[in-house]
Design an enzyme around this catalytic site. Structure first.
Site, PDB file in Angstrom:
ATOM      1  N   CYS A  34      -3.461   6.566  -5.703  1.00  0.00           N
ATOM      2  CA  CYS A  34      -3.675   5.121  -5.692  1.00  0.00           C
ATOM      3  C   CYS A  34      -5.076   4.735  -5.238  1.00  0.00           C
ATOM      4  O   CYS A  34      -5.391   3.558  -5.146  1.00  0.00           O
ATOM      5  CB  CYS A  34      -2.638   4.442  -4.825  1.00  0.00           C
ATOM      6  N   CYS A 103       1.109   9.500   0.560  1.00  0.00           N
ATOM      7  CA  CYS A 103       0.054   8.976   1.450  1.00  0.00           C
ATOM      8  C   CYS A 103      -0.201   9.928   2.603  1.00  0.00           C
ATOM      9  O   CYS A 103      -1.326  10.021   3.103  1.00  0.00           O
ATOM     10  CB  CYS A 103       0.428   7.609   2.002  1.00  0.00           C
TER      11      CYS A 103
HETATM   12  S1  FES Z   1       0.347   3.950  -1.411  1.00  0.00           S
HETATM   13 FE1  FES Z   1      -1.745   4.025  -1.471  1.00  0.00          FE
HETATM   14  S2  FES Z   1      -2.173   5.098   0.364  1.00  0.00           S
HETATM   15 FE2  FES Z   1      -0.134   4.722   0.514  1.00  0.00          FE
END
Ligand code: FES
Ligand SMILES: Cc1ncc(COP(=O)(O)O)c(C=O)c1O
Lengths: 124, 393
Positions: A34, A103
């Site tokens: 992300c 993450c």
């Molecule tokens: S979803 Fe992007 S860092 Fe957690």
């Protein structure tokens, strides 16, 4: 999606945040999923991490795992710190929602990369 | 701590008059509207009153309204049903890159069935160019589906112009008016729409109910099969309480008219001016003027949206984000991407959508909390640090 109280605590009051002056090792990693970014700084003495700090741009889980990993590595021997995995960090936070497990990988990779950086610098 | 709800494009609180209407129906009016005895007929009358309200708002005949289970179902019936019914004309559909997934995903499903779909681009404000629509038309175009206003950035599309183009080429035209029904004028003749979707829970009505306007003579096939209800386009015993609640909600919106929109616009501008004055490095997403009155989509550079939402929640403030981190797919907003916003910027996108319960005090409370929240998150943002270092060299 709900975060555990422990995640929210570390998100609200992140431990060891900020840039470190003259770190012995720096780990800079990005999350390909992300696009989040983490920087982890360590100070090392006698093969032991004596201090750790971080800066993170990311979601609640990214900030909380960054905070937690700095807590976990302090006082650890380098070879023990290298054994810290993302799931150990997540577990220490009372778990993460499944779609947020990726993450915590950021924290693990930043740590590995900071230690590698330290060893490389020392090797010179 | 009072809650400040600024996510009215996602859903709205049911207003008291609507809750009352729902309770009345649930408690005392259980008849099946298809039956002939009195309680069935009572239900029928209640439901048909709601239909009349909708017909008044849309400027159409009551027979042209199909009640559905919501905006998603309306969009699905419109896209799948009208495309398949016009299959003889060809296998081409025109839509845009910024539609709601309730339109995009039926289009993707049709692509798997051999249809070809043109996803039109938008400009930096999220606006579709009607000339692009006209240029994309082929002899095989069976359907055009373009939303009235976008739910993420609020940009209002030139639907009447697109409607005229569709009519000139004799192509069925659908518009997803889920974000505008009850707020802006949605007269189907002015818009030139053959099909129009609306949803109850965006206008202070109950969830799980919506409508599809189907112009008389429009070719459309059902996507679900069963009884004869709703002209067999949406078979199944109607959600009578929901429809009555939707009707009440729409009636109240129509009565308030443009006054509420004007109030929301003032509040929104107060919020935006306040943000610009107190938070550096922000950027507005969406059209400066052709935009839903209550919608404010802002990029806060060097921070991530979910972390802002979580922090605002601590202050009792509810907002939404276009960040990859907040979506289940972990992909940044497709709307912002279509507007040319790079992923690292949409990462910090926040959407405030105001509604009838919001007050000036709410806006001022947000303006008190928000600068602190962003400043704190930036204080440990590695890219903000890098940005500041670049500034000093
Ligand atoms: S979803 Fe992007 S860092 Fe957690
Ligand atoms: C533009 C648009 N279309 C469709 C929908 C779906 O409506 P519903 O939630 O009633 O299925 C929404 C709401 O999320 C929307 O904003």
């Amino acid at each position: 999606m709900a975060y555990s109280e422990k995640v929210m605590d570390h998100f609200r009051n992140p431990r060891n945040v900020g840039e470190m002056k003259d770190p012995d090792g720096v780990g800079k990693v990005g999350n390909p999923v992300c696009g989040d970014i983490m920087e982890l700084y360590i100070k090392v003495k006698d093969d032991t991490i004596v201090d750790a700090k971080f800066q993170t741009l990311g979601c609640g889980a990214a900030i909380a795992t960054s905070s937690m990993v700095t807590e976990m590595v302090k006082g650890q021997k380098l070879e023990d710190a290298l054994k810290i995995s993302n799931s150990m960090v997540a577990e220490a936070l009372g778990g993460l929602p499944s779609q947020k497990m990726h993450c915590s990988v950021l924290a693990e990779e930043a740590l590995q990369s900071a230690i590698t950086d330290y060893r490389k610098k020392k090797g010179k | 701590m009072g809650r400040i709800y600024l996510d009215n494009n996602a859903t709205t609180p049911v207003r008291p008059e609507v809750a009352e209407a729902l309770a009345r129906m649930l408690k005392g009016c259980y008849g099946n509207p298809s039956t002939l005895y009195c309680i069935g007929q009572e239900a029928h009358v209640e439901m048909e009153h709601a239909r009349d309200v909708m017909a008044g708002i849309l400027g159409c005949n009551r027979e042209e309204i199909i009640f559905t289970s919501g905006g998603t179902e309306s969009d699905n019936i419109a896209v799948l049903g009208a495309a398949r019914a016009n299959r003889k004309k060809g296998n081409h559909i025109i839509t845009t890159k910024i539609e709601h997934h309730a339109v995009l995903n039926p289009c993707k499903a049709l692509e798997k069935e051999g249809w070809s779909v043109t996803y039109l681009p938008v400009d930096e404000y999220g606006m579709v160019n009607p000339e692009d629509v006209e240029r994309s038309i082929t002899s095989g175009t069976a359907l055009i589906s373009i939303m009235h206003a976008n739910n993420e950035v609020g940009t209002i599309q030139p639907i009447a112009e697109i409607g005229r183009i569709a009519r000139a080429h004799k192509i069925t035209f659908h518009t997803d008016a889920v974000q505008t029904f009850g707020k802006l004028s949605v007269n189907v003749n002015e818009l030139g729409a053959d099909l129009l979707s609306a949803s109850s829970h965006k206008i202070y009505g109950p969830k799980g109910v919506g409508l599809l306007y189907v112009r008389k003579g429009t070719k459309i096939l059902p996507i679900m099969f069963g009884g004869h209800q709703e002209r067999s386009l949406r078979p199944g015993t109607e959600n009578v309480p929901g429809i009555v609640g939707f009707g009440k909600a729409a009636e109240l919106m129509a009565a308030e008219g443009p006054a509420e929109e004007a109030r929301l616009l003032k509040l929104r501008e107060r919020l935006w001016e306040g943000i610009k004055a107190s938070v550096p490095h922000v950027k507005l997403n969406g059209h400066p003027t052709m935009r839903l009155a209550g919608t404010l989509n802002v990029i806060f550079e060097y921070v991530e949206g979910e972390s802002i939402i979580l922090s605002l929640d601590e202050h009792g403030i509810c907002a939404a984000s276009g960040s990859a981190c907040t979506s289940d797919s972990l992909e940044p907003s497709h709307v912002l991407a279509a507007m040319g916003v790079p992923p690292e910027k949409s990462h910090g996108a926040l959407r405030f959508s105001l509604g009838r319960e919001n007050t000036t005090e709410d806006v001022d409370k947000v303006l008190e909390a928000l600068p602190k929240v962003v400043e704190k998150l930036r204080s440990f943002s590695p890219i903000y640090k890098d940005f500041l270092k670049q500034q000093t060299v």
